[in-house]
Design a protein around this motif. Structure first.
Motif: not given
Length: 385
Positions: A368-376
């Motif tokens: 979850m954290a990886l996807v959120c940071v990547s999208l940010y």
């Protein structure tokens, strides 16, 4: 009018004074029984005769209520001038006059139909003149046009009026106050009528000029109703041009016939004076039309500028709104990724992979954290955040 400042009366002529504009105090006995040429005929009578008066040597001889009486009196009295005024006459009345004074059928038809352009025609020994008079109405701030048909013969003047202008009672009064001019015959009466019509244009010119000044103020004040007022005033000015422009040619034709028809020299001076006034009025009216065209162009430019400013403001507002939508959409996408993962692992199925794995929870949180940071960082790079 002409080259003279507003309010100044035309120069007097040698040997004759300009007919006075006002009557002296106390009407004569004959005048007390006379109806005004400007008044409408009484509703209870079908006669359109406003005045039927005979003159001799510049003085009133008799006043008659009917055309028949005037005809009989003129036949019985030599050397008289009949000056008959009618308001919207019937066909029978005009045909009676045509028979008595030998009027041309085409001129009679024009006088009946009205709505004629200003013109001057000669039918044998009779001169037929069509004039468009005007007056400025203060309350509605508009120009009211009337129509006048004048038949001028050797011993008669017939006026047929359609509309409220001009006030021929004032013309008659001025001529009766100046018998030395009136005794010069029908051409003198025609001069007085022409002079009254042309002088009547002066208040109209002043009123239209005032309207144009007001419109200029409204244009730069941003009044949204000014376009309609410009259009309405332009129509009045065009109508005013149609009333005044033919006068110059008419008066030139009249002047050209001075020698042929042995017009009195003093009357020639009077008519030239009227021609100067008419030319001045025509020039002013032409100037009004050009001024209104310029004002309309300026108003169109100002309206376009205002519309462009409004469109720029709308575009800027749309751009700002779009920026906000991008930010909201970006955060919604970022928050959607952990929601998706959490939703899948929240399902109550017995055989979900990694469900009983020791590292399943930390891996799901890390994902979850990886996807959120990547999208940010992706949205930040594209200036959505």
């Amino acid at each position: 009018m002409g080259s003279e400042p507003p309010g100044r009366r035309p120069r007097g002529l040698r040997g004759l004074r300009k007919p006075a504009k006002k009557r002296p105090a106390g009407p004569s006995p004959a005048e007390t029984t006379e109806e005004s040429d400007a008044a409408e005929p009484p509703a209870e009578t079908t006669s359109s005769v406003i005045n039927a008066v005979l003159y001799r040597d510049g003085h009133r001889v008799s006043t008659h209520d009917t055309l028949a009486e005037a005809f009989r009196q003129q036949r019985a009295t030599s050397g008289t001038l009949a000056w008959i005024g009618l308001h919207r006459p019937s066909r029978d009345e005009l045909l009676t006059l045509a028979s008595e004074f030998d009027l041309h059928p085409l001129a009679v038809e024009d006088a009946l139909e009205a709505h004629q352009r200003p013109k001057l025609e000669r039918y044998g020994g009779t001169l037929f003149v069509v004039l468009r008079a005007a007056r400025y109405l203060d309350d509605p701030e508009e120009v009211d046009f009337g129509e006048l048909h004048v038949f001028v013969g050797r011993d008669f003047v017939l006026t047929v009026r359609h509309g409220g202008a001009p006030d021929l009672s004032a013309v008659r009064a001025r001529m009766e106050d100046t018998p030395e001019l009136l005794k010069r015959g029908p051409e003198a009466v025609l001069y007085a009528i022409l002079d009254a019509v042309v002088d009547g244009y002066a208040p109209v010119v002043a009123g239209v000029q005032n309207d144009i000044d007001e419109i200029e103020t409204e244009v730069f004040g941003g009044d949204p109703r000014v376009s309609r007022r410009i259009y309405e005033l332009s129509r009045e000015v065009v109508e005013f041009q149609r009333a005044t422009r033919p006068l110059n040619g008419m008066l030139e034709s009249l002047t050209a016939g001075f020698e042929k028809y042995a017009i009195d020299e003093e009357l020639r001076r009077y008519l030239r004076d009227v021609a100067d006034h008419a030319l001045h009025t025509t020039e002013r009216v032409d100037g009004f039309r050009q001024a209104l065209q310029d004002i309309l162009a300026v108003n169109a430019t100002l309206v376009n500028q205002q519309q462009n400013a409004e469109m720029r403001a709308l575009a800027e507002a749309g751009f700002e709104q779009n920026e906000e939508i991008k930010k909201i959409s970006s955060w919604a996408a970022i928050l959607f990724a952990p929601t998706l993962v959490g939703t899948i692992y929240g399902m109550n199925f017995a055989h979900i992979p990694e469900l009983h794995w020791t590292f399943g929870y930390p891996v799901a949180i890390g994902l979850m954290a990886l996807v959120c940071v990547s999208l940010y960082f992706i949205f930040k790079r594209r200036d959505w955040l």
